[in-house]
Design an enzyme around this catalytic site. Structure first.
Site, PDB file in Angstrom:
ATOM      1  N   GLU A  34      49.534  29.679  59.323  1.00 34.31           N
ATOM      2  CA  GLU A  34      49.874  30.293  58.032  1.00 34.31           C
ATOM      3  C   GLU A  34      48.982  29.904  56.850  1.00 34.31           C
ATOM      4  OE1 GLU A  34      54.015  29.359  57.339  1.00 34.31           O
ATOM      5  OE2 GLU A  34      54.681  30.467  59.094  1.00 34.31           O
TER       6      GLU A  34
ATOM      7  N   GLU B 135      56.737  34.096  67.856  1.00 32.90           N
ATOM      8  CA  GLU B 135      58.018  33.664  67.270  1.00 32.90           C
ATOM      9  C   GLU B 135      58.958  34.856  67.109  1.00 32.90           C
ATOM     10  OE1 GLU B 135      57.389  31.239  63.741  1.00 32.90           O
ATOM     11  OE2 GLU B 135      55.583  30.329  64.574  1.00 32.90           O
TER      12      GLU B 135
END
Ligand code: XIL
Length: 362
Positions: A160, A266
């Site tokens: 991220e 995810e």
């Protein structure tokens, strides 16, 4: 003569209907997600150590062939002080995987969240220099990826770092001290620690065009510089209303064009409309309101699950793994947002939801 043949043919047809019904029934009982997808890609799940010591473990072994520690390998939990590692939880997850012949995806070696407090400062509380920070990153990665060498087949090395707003790289303590260089360094250290591990860059909202472009730019730059990155992890924290089929296919094609393998790392589909993203929400402990899994939610969610798995199968040559984020609706990381969510394929009693059938019938 004719009636005899007709009788014979009818009984043949009957026998074949009965055996295929029996087969189907058996299929439903014996097969798990991993078996339906055996020829496509591994199917994984994010776990907590407690999942491996409770009824969840049976479900995990039946349905999945890969696991990811939900938190246990993150820098804060595993490296709470400079000279102290807390291996217990990560070790227990890896040894469960080794015992049961599951793959392990490591998550994550470098992130702006869940970092230990000592990492960015010296004993007087001032920021450390860039050299010290990179040295700390290096020794962390060599220790963690080194310990699980040969057991963790793939790592989310950097997580991220692309900004959601107008910036390119997300502003964080990492960039404040080390600029953008820490990104390439993290991959180099991970490659040194385990040259055989497949190294991923992992992010969320990868189907939003503006963010997709920035991630593409980052990865292209890394590849051009010869940085050892082999895959892109698309987190897939989705909802009943997004992404669309077109957005999803565009992301797959775009990242695959860089010669990277793709994993959905995810996956969960929130029952509430809007972009779920994957952002961490402050104040996760808010009082939870009553919420119900309505038949409307059920219908919309199963349609989204059907669509995304259809797309995954279509693009199988680029996709090397799909991992769900948590085991069942009994517990999801999304529950901490003030309302219960029901984002997975198993209900609160660990039973298959209707969406399950949509995913395995093809
Ligand atoms: C989440 C965990 O599921 C939570 O238990 C924890 O409190 C916060 O982190 N993107 C990621 C994951 O890369 O590491 C996050 O996991 C979810 C969003």
């Amino acid at each position: 003569m004719r009636t005899r043949t007709l009788k014979f043919l009818t009984s043949l047809a009957l026998i074949s209907i009965l055996t295929s019904a029996a087969k189907n029934h058996q299929t439903k009982d014996d097969k798990g997600l991993k078996d339906y997808y055996r020829k496509y890609f591994p199917i994984g799940v994010a776990v907590r150590p407690s999942d491996l010591q409770s009824v969840e473990s049976q479900l995990i072994l039946k349905e999945f062939n890969s696991i990811t520690p939900e938190n246990a390998m993150k820098m804060g939990p595993i490296h709470p002080r400079e000279n102290r590692y807390n291996w217990r939880d990560a070790d227990s997850i890896v040894s469960f995987a080794v015992r049961n012949k599951l793959k392990v995806r490591g998550h994550t070696l470098c992130w702006h969240a869940q970092t230990p407090s000592w990492l960015f400062t010296d004993s007087a509380g001032n920021n450390v220099s860039k050299e010290v920070l990179l040295q700390r990153l290096k020794s962390h990665i060599l220790a963690v990826a080194g310990r699980y060498k040969g057991k963790v087949y793939a790592w989310d090395v950097v997580n991220e770092v692309i900004a959601d707003g107008n910036d390119f790289i997300r502003k964080s303590k990492w960039t404040e001290i080390a600029g953008e260089e820490f990104i390439a360094k993290a991959f180099e250290y991970a490659h040194e620690a385990d040259p055989n591990a497949v190294l991923f860059y992992n992010d969320y909202n990868t189907e939003i065009a503006s963010k997709r472009e920035k991630i593409y730019r980052l990865l292209k730059g890394l590849k051009e510089k010869g940085v050892p990155v082999q895959g892109v992890g698309l987190q897939a924290h989705w909802s009943v209303s997004s992404p669309s089929r077109e957005e999803l296919e565009e992301s797959i094609t775009k990242f695959a064009s860089l010669g990277l393998q793709i994993q959905f790392t995810e996956l969960d589909i929130s029952v509430y409309a809007g972009r779920q993203g994957g952002q961490l929400i402050q104040n996760q402990q808010r009082q939870q309101q009553e919420s119900q899994f309505t038949s409307e939610m059920e219908q919309k969610q199963l349609e989204k699950y059907k669509m995304v798995f259809d797309v995954f199968r279509k693009h199988r040559k680029h996709i090397t793994g799909v991992t769900f984020w948590n085991v069942s609706d009994k517990y999801s990381w999304l529950d901490g947002r003030g309302r219960k969510n029901f984002p997975l394929l198993f209900d609160q009693n660990l039973q298959r939801k209707k969406a399950y059938a949509e995913v395995v019938e093809f």
